[in-house]
Design a protein around this motif. Structure first.
Motif, mmCIF file in Angstrom:
data_model
loop_
_atom_site.group_PDB
_atom_site.id
_atom_site.type_symbol
_atom_site.label_atom_id
_atom_site.label_comp_id
_atom_site.label_asym_id
_atom_site.label_seq_id
_atom_site.Cartn_x
_atom_site.Cartn_y
_atom_site.Cartn_z
ATOM 1 N N LEU A 34 0.845 -1.188 0.000
ATOM 2 C CA LEU A 34 0.000 0.000 0.000
ATOM 3 C C LEU A 34 0.881 1.239 0.000
ATOM 4 C CD1 LEU A 34 -2.645 -1.081 2.671
ATOM 5 C CD2 LEU A 34 -2.846 -1.176 0.179
ATOM 6 N N PHE A 35 0.682 2.100 -0.996
ATOM 7 C CA PHE A 35 1.407 3.353 -1.112
ATOM 8 C C PHE A 35 0.418 4.492 -0.912
ATOM 9 C CE2 PHE A 35 3.801 0.354 -3.685
ATOM 10 C CZ PHE A 35 5.112 0.638 -3.367
ATOM 11 N N HIS A 36 0.869 5.592 -0.334
ATOM 12 C CA HIS A 36 0.011 6.759 -0.131
ATOM 13 C C HIS A 36 0.087 7.655 -1.370
ATOM 14 C CE1 HIS A 36 -1.915 10.162 1.733
ATOM 15 N NE2 HIS A 36 -2.069 9.476 2.862
ATOM 16 N N ALA A 37 -1.072 8.055 -1.883
ATOM 17 C CA ALA A 37 -1.128 8.882 -3.101
ATOM 18 C C ALA A 37 -0.404 10.209 -2.912
ATOM 19 C CB ALA A 37 -2.578 9.125 -3.509
ATOM 20 N N ARG A 38 -0.433 10.772 -1.714
ATOM 21 C CA ARG A 38 0.252 12.066 -1.508
ATOM 22 C C ARG A 38 1.760 11.926 -1.586
ATOM 23 N NH1 ARG A 38 -3.551 13.815 3.368
ATOM 24 N NH2 ARG A 38 -5.413 14.189 2.141
ATOM 25 N N ASP A 39 2.296 10.803 -1.080
ATOM 26 C CA ASP A 39 3.730 10.554 -1.256
ATOM 27 C C ASP A 39 4.047 10.446 -2.742
ATOM 28 O OD1 ASP A 39 4.298 10.468 1.493
ATOM 29 O OD2 ASP A 39 4.140 8.285 1.602
ATOM 30 N N GLY A 40 3.182 9.753 -3.470
ATOM 31 C CA GLY A 40 3.392 9.568 -4.900
ATOM 32 C C GLY A 40 3.381 10.869 -5.662
ATOM 33 N N LEU A 41 2.402 11.710 -5.375
ATOM 34 C CA LEU A 41 2.337 12.993 -6.066
ATOM 35 C C LEU A 41 3.582 13.826 -5.754
ATOM 36 C CD1 LEU A 41 -0.555 15.154 -6.969
ATOM 37 C CD2 LEU A 41 1.339 16.247 -5.770
ATOM 38 N N ALA A 42 4.027 13.816 -4.513
ATOM 39 C CA ALA A 42 5.215 14.590 -4.134
ATOM 40 C C ALA A 42 6.463 14.055 -4.832
ATOM 41 C CB ALA A 42 5.394 14.582 -2.616
ATOM 42 N N LEU A 43 6.600 12.740 -4.935
ATOM 43 C CA LEU A 43 7.749 12.168 -5.645
ATOM 44 C C LEU A 43 7.746 12.559 -7.111
ATOM 45 C CD1 LEU A 43 7.981 8.676 -4.006
ATOM 46 C CD2 LEU A 43 9.942 10.122 -4.543
ATOM 47 N N ALA A 44 6.605 12.447 -7.743
ATOM 48 C CA ALA A 44 6.503 12.820 -9.153
ATOM 49 C C ALA A 44 6.762 14.318 -9.327
ATOM 50 C CB ALA A 44 5.131 12.433 -9.703
ATOM 51 N N LEU A 45 6.267 15.116 -8.407
ATOM 52 C CA LEU A 45 6.477 16.555 -8.478
ATOM 53 C C LEU A 45 7.952 16.899 -8.275
ATOM 54 C CD1 LEU A 45 5.251 19.340 -8.822
ATOM 55 C CD2 LEU A 45 4.728 19.335 -6.373
ATOM 56 N N ALA A 46 8.609 16.233 -7.338
ATOM 57 C CA ALA A 46 10.044 16.464 -7.119
ATOM 58 C C ALA A 46 10.814 16.182 -8.405
ATOM 59 C CB ALA A 46 10.558 15.583 -5.982
ATOM 60 N N HIS A 47 10.488 15.080 -9.042
ATOM 61 C CA HIS A 47 11.134 14.731 -10.308
ATOM 62 C C HIS A 47 10.913 15.839 -11.341
ATOM 63 C CE1 HIS A 47 12.477 12.254 -13.635
ATOM 64 N NE2 HIS A 47 11.384 12.610 -14.268
ATOM 65 N N ARG A 48 9.690 16.289 -11.459
ATOM 66 C CA ARG A 48 9.364 17.329 -12.449
ATOM 67 C C ARG A 48 9.985 18.684 -12.111
ATOM 68 N NH1 ARG A 48 5.472 16.154 -16.460
ATOM 69 N NH2 ARG A 48 4.506 14.170 -16.050
ATOM 70 N N MET A 49 10.275 18.914 -10.827
ATOM 71 C CA MET A 49 10.884 20.181 -10.420
ATOM 72 C C MET A 49 12.416 20.127 -10.539
ATOM 73 S SD MET A 49 8.473 22.318 -9.799
ATOM 74 C CE MET A 49 9.378 23.619 -8.975
ATOM 75 N N GLY A 50 12.934 19.033 -11.088
ATOM 76 C CA GLY A 50 14.361 18.962 -11.356
ATOM 77 C C GLY A 50 15.184 18.150 -10.380
ATOM 78 N N TYR A 51 14.568 17.600 -9.348
ATOM 79 C CA TYR A 51 15.295 16.737 -8.413
ATOM 80 C C TYR A 51 15.466 15.358 -9.029
ATOM 81 C CZ TYR A 51 14.138 20.223 -4.860
ATOM 82 O OH TYR A 51 14.003 21.386 -4.155
ATOM 83 N N LYS A 52 16.528 14.692 -8.688
ATOM 84 C CA LYS A 52 16.689 13.279 -8.986
ATOM 85 C C LYS A 52 15.994 12.528 -7.850
ATOM 86 C CE LYS A 52 19.242 13.588 -12.667
ATOM 87 N NZ LYS A 52 18.799 13.094 -13.964
#
Length: 177
Positions: A34-52
């Motif tokens: 079970l993964f939390h959707a908010r963690d997922g959105l933050a990870l995807a957003l971090a990637h899109r904001m230029g973080y590895k």
């Protein structure tokens, strides 16, 4: 938080950090996580904001691989027994220093890596030794928003959170949860 200002790579253990740590096992092996959707959105957003972004986990799991791909995680390192060596190789390949890496872990096998990175983090329910080593302890348990809180903290320290939020207002970022 001063240590968060230099972070360019956000790495996470999976079981107990991105999930609650409960392992659901069927006859054929691992059945679900079970993964939390908010963690997922933050990870995807971090990637899109230029973080590895990276998952560094001791287990091998098609579920983790699928989740990582879904979120555009840059590095999905599974079956890793020596997390320090894995991170060191990753940092060298990316031209990053230890001070530019954050890692969130929850248990004793995460201690060596937590002791090396620039920003060590733990979910609220990480074991005592991990919490004592951590620069940042989330208010949330693993799998319940701890990763999201760390990512927000890093972005806010680097004055990028408003830009990330505004990207939803203007529709410039389409992020998977």
């Amino acid at each position: 938080m001063k240590k968060a200002e230099n972070i360019k790579l956000l790495a996470f253990d999976v079981d107990g950090t991105l999930t609650s740590g409960v392992l659901v096992m069927g006859e054929a092996g691992e059945a679900s996580k079970l993964f939390h959707a908010r963690d997922g959105l933050a990870l995807a957003l971090a990637h899109r904001m230029g973080y590895k972004t990276a998952f560094i986990t001791g287990r091998k799991s098609p579920i983790v691989e699928n989740r990582g791909r879904e979120l555009s995680v840059d590095f999905i390192l599974m079956g890793i027994s020596d997390k320090v060596s894995a991170m060191e190789k990753l940092l060298q390949e990316e031209g990053l220093s230890w001070e530019e890496a954050a890692y969130m872990g929850d248990d004793l096998n995460d201690l060596p890596l937590l002791e090396k990175v620039g920003l060590a983090a733990s979910p609220r329910d990480g074991v005592k030794e991990v919490r004592e080593c951590a620069d940042f302890i989330s208010r949330f348990e693993g799998g319940r928003g701890a990763a999201r809180e760390l990512i927000e903290k890093v972005m806010k320290s680097q004055h990028l959170w408003k830009e990330a939020v505004d990207s939803y207002r203007d529709g410039s970022h389409r992020v998977q949860q």
